[in-house]
Design an enzyme around this catalytic site. Structure first.
Site, PDB file in Angstrom:
ATOM      1  N   ASP A  22      53.102  47.712  38.661  1.00 47.93           N
ATOM      2  CA  ASP A  22      52.977  48.540  39.829  1.00 47.93           C
ATOM      3  C   ASP A  22      52.124  49.717  39.566  1.00 47.93           C
ATOM      4  O   ASP A  22      51.431  50.055  40.454  1.00 47.93           O
ATOM      5  CB  ASP A  22      54.496  48.779  40.331  1.00 47.93           C
ATOM      6  CG  ASP A  22      54.477  49.495  41.650  1.00 47.93           C
ATOM      7  OD1 ASP A  22      53.873  49.004  42.643  1.00 47.93           O
ATOM      8  OD2 ASP A  22      55.180  50.554  41.827  1.00 47.93           O
TER       9      ASP A  22
ATOM     10  N   HIS B  94      47.219  51.818  40.488  1.00 47.51           N
ATOM     11  CA  HIS B  94      48.249  50.802  41.270  1.00 47.51           C
ATOM     12  C   HIS B  94      47.590  49.359  40.790  1.00 47.51           C
ATOM     13  O   HIS B  94      46.800  49.087  41.010  1.00 47.51           O
ATOM     14  CB  HIS B  94      48.252  50.920  42.724  1.00 47.51           C
ATOM     15  CG  HIS B  94      49.134  49.617  43.293  1.00 47.51           C
ATOM     16  ND1 HIS B  94      50.669  49.776  43.074  1.00 47.51           N
ATOM     17  CD2 HIS B  94      48.802  48.708  43.949  1.00 47.51           C
ATOM     18  CE1 HIS B  94      50.864  48.618  44.030  1.00 47.51           C
ATOM     19  NE2 HIS B  94      49.847  47.789  44.494  1.00 47.51           N
TER      20      HIS B  94
ATOM     21  N   ARG C 217      28.975  32.726  40.587  1.00 50.40           N
ATOM     22  CA  ARG C 217      29.375  31.310  40.007  1.00 50.40           C
ATOM     23  C   ARG C 217      28.989  31.202  38.639  1.00 50.40           C
ATOM     24  O   ARG C 217      28.900  30.173  38.125  1.00 50.40           O
ATOM     25  CB  ARG C 217      28.911  30.309  41.085  1.00 50.40           C
ATOM     26  CG  ARG C 217      29.470  30.502  42.327  1.00 50.40           C
ATOM     27  CD  ARG C 217      29.065  29.246  43.458  1.00 50.40           C
ATOM     28  NE  ARG C 217      29.503  28.313  42.875  1.00 50.40           N
ATOM     29  CZ  ARG C 217      29.216  26.798  43.513  1.00 50.40           C
ATOM     30  NH1 ARG C 217      28.547  26.753  44.809  1.00 50.40           N
ATOM     31  NH2 ARG C 217      29.592  25.821  43.133  1.00 50.40           N
TER      32      ARG C 217
ATOM     33  N   LYS D 110      49.632  39.929  42.436  1.00 51.37           N
ATOM     34  CA  LYS D 110      49.516  40.654  40.976  1.00 51.37           C
ATOM     35  C   LYS D 110      50.888  40.250  40.206  1.00 51.37           C
ATOM     36  O   LYS D 110      50.731  39.759  39.047  1.00 51.37           O
ATOM     37  CB  LYS D 110      49.102  42.220  41.336  1.00 51.37           C
ATOM     38  CG  LYS D 110      47.990  42.488  41.851  1.00 51.37           C
ATOM     39  CD  LYS D 110      47.492  43.907  41.909  1.00 51.37           C
ATOM     40  CE  LYS D 110      48.745  44.733  42.858  1.00 51.37           C
ATOM     41  NZ  LYS D 110      48.445  44.497  44.019  1.00 51.37           N
TER      42      LYS D 110
END
Length: 312
Positions: free
Chosen positions: A177, A138, A243, A159
């Site tokens: 999808d 998915h 980071r 998304k």
């Protein structure tokens, strides 16, 4: 799971069916191809009957030297219950003994005009592609600057909306999808859309839109190799996010591991731009340019060793 039958090979390579028509529905379960030279000599102890049997000039010229009784015996053994198909290369004449045995055991005998080596290579590539392990995930697959980016995350995280913005920026949609993934080689995953969802994108509040109709044929592509996975997740203030980018996370799909980045989503963050930069930065790393490692090196150079401090 995608399955291949002898008829698929016949139609793909425009082969001539000589005999054994009743067996064109036999399944081909392996991409390996056998050239039964030893079998022509009578050695069937380790005969790989489940493979496509490819007979060329060498095998058939040796076969013509055998006595009639042995010819019939060899071809009956060659046409086993497991044999999916027997293919003759170079457009050579099919021995009558093979025709009789194939009709009796319902093994299709096909003929190609290509040379043995060339046809073997093409057939192997075709079967490896069709019989490769597959799965479905998915998510959304987008081609960003030539990098196949698989965007995953929980439902509703954005998304499809991010993919739509990337398409508007000139990148290409592969699948939305549900992304079907096929492993076509070692660490080589290829993603493509299910036929039902090809070129389509679902946007909440609007519905289903056809990307190719709205943005043109250049906005979509039928498949793409997956080289980067980006997971979108809602920003968690209690979670530590990388980071610097020194640690590389991997995600395993089938038998391949793919580089994965986690991008926290919150108001004010332009996710599509971040994904574009992630794709470009991934390409730079593959070219040997790693900004995080360069920063770490500069930082190490600036730190004064303890023994130097003691000298002051």
């Amino acid at each position: 799971m995608i399955q291949v039958i002898a008829k698929d090979v016949m139609e793909k390579f425009n082969l001539e069916l000589v005999s054994g028509e009743a067996g064109v529905g036999r399944y081909i379960t392996t991409s390996d191809i056998s050239r039964p030279g030893l079998e022509m000599a009578g050695y069937f102890t380790h005969y790989p009957a489940d493979r496509v049997q490819l007979l060329g000039k060498t095998e058939l010229s040796f076969f013509e030297m055998l006595p009639e009784k042995e010819k019939r015996s060899r071809m009956k053994q060659l046409c086993s219950d497991e044999t999916p198909a027997i293919i003759i290369s170079r457009g050579l004449d099919v021995p009558q003994e093979l025709i009789d045995a194939s009709n009796e055991n319902h093994v299709p005998v096909l003929v190609t005009k290509l040379t043995t080596t060339r046809f073997s290579s093409r057939l192997t590539n075709f079967l490896e592609s069709k019989l490769a392990p597959t799965t479905a995930i998915h998510g959304v697959l987008v081609d960003v600057y030539g990098i196949g980016v698989l965007i995953i995350g929980k439902s509703g995280v954005g998304k499809s909306e991010t993919a739509l913005e990337l398409v508007k920026k000139g990148h290409r949609l592969v699948a939305d999808d549900s992304v079907e993934i096929r492993q076509e080689g070692e660490n080589m995953l290829v993603g493509f859309p299910p036929p039902l969802l090809e070129h389509l994108l679902e946007i909440r509040g609007i519905g289903i839109i056809d990307i190719m109709t709205l943005f043109g044929a250049s906005a979509v592509r039928p498949y793409k190799r997956i080289t980067l996975i980006i997971e979108l997740e809602t920003w968690d203030p209690d979670k530590f996010y990388d980071r610097l980018g020194l640690d590389e996370e991997k995600m395993k799909i089938i038998d391949s591991e793919v580089t994965k980045l986690t991008i926290p989503v919150q108001p004010g963050r332009n996710v599509s731009v971040i994904i574009e930069v992630a794709a470009m930065n991934y390409r730079l790393k593959k070219m040997g340019v790693n900004a995080a490692e360069e920063f770490s090196r500069r930082l190490d150079d600036m730190l004064v060793p303890n023994d130097e401090i003691d000298d002051y």
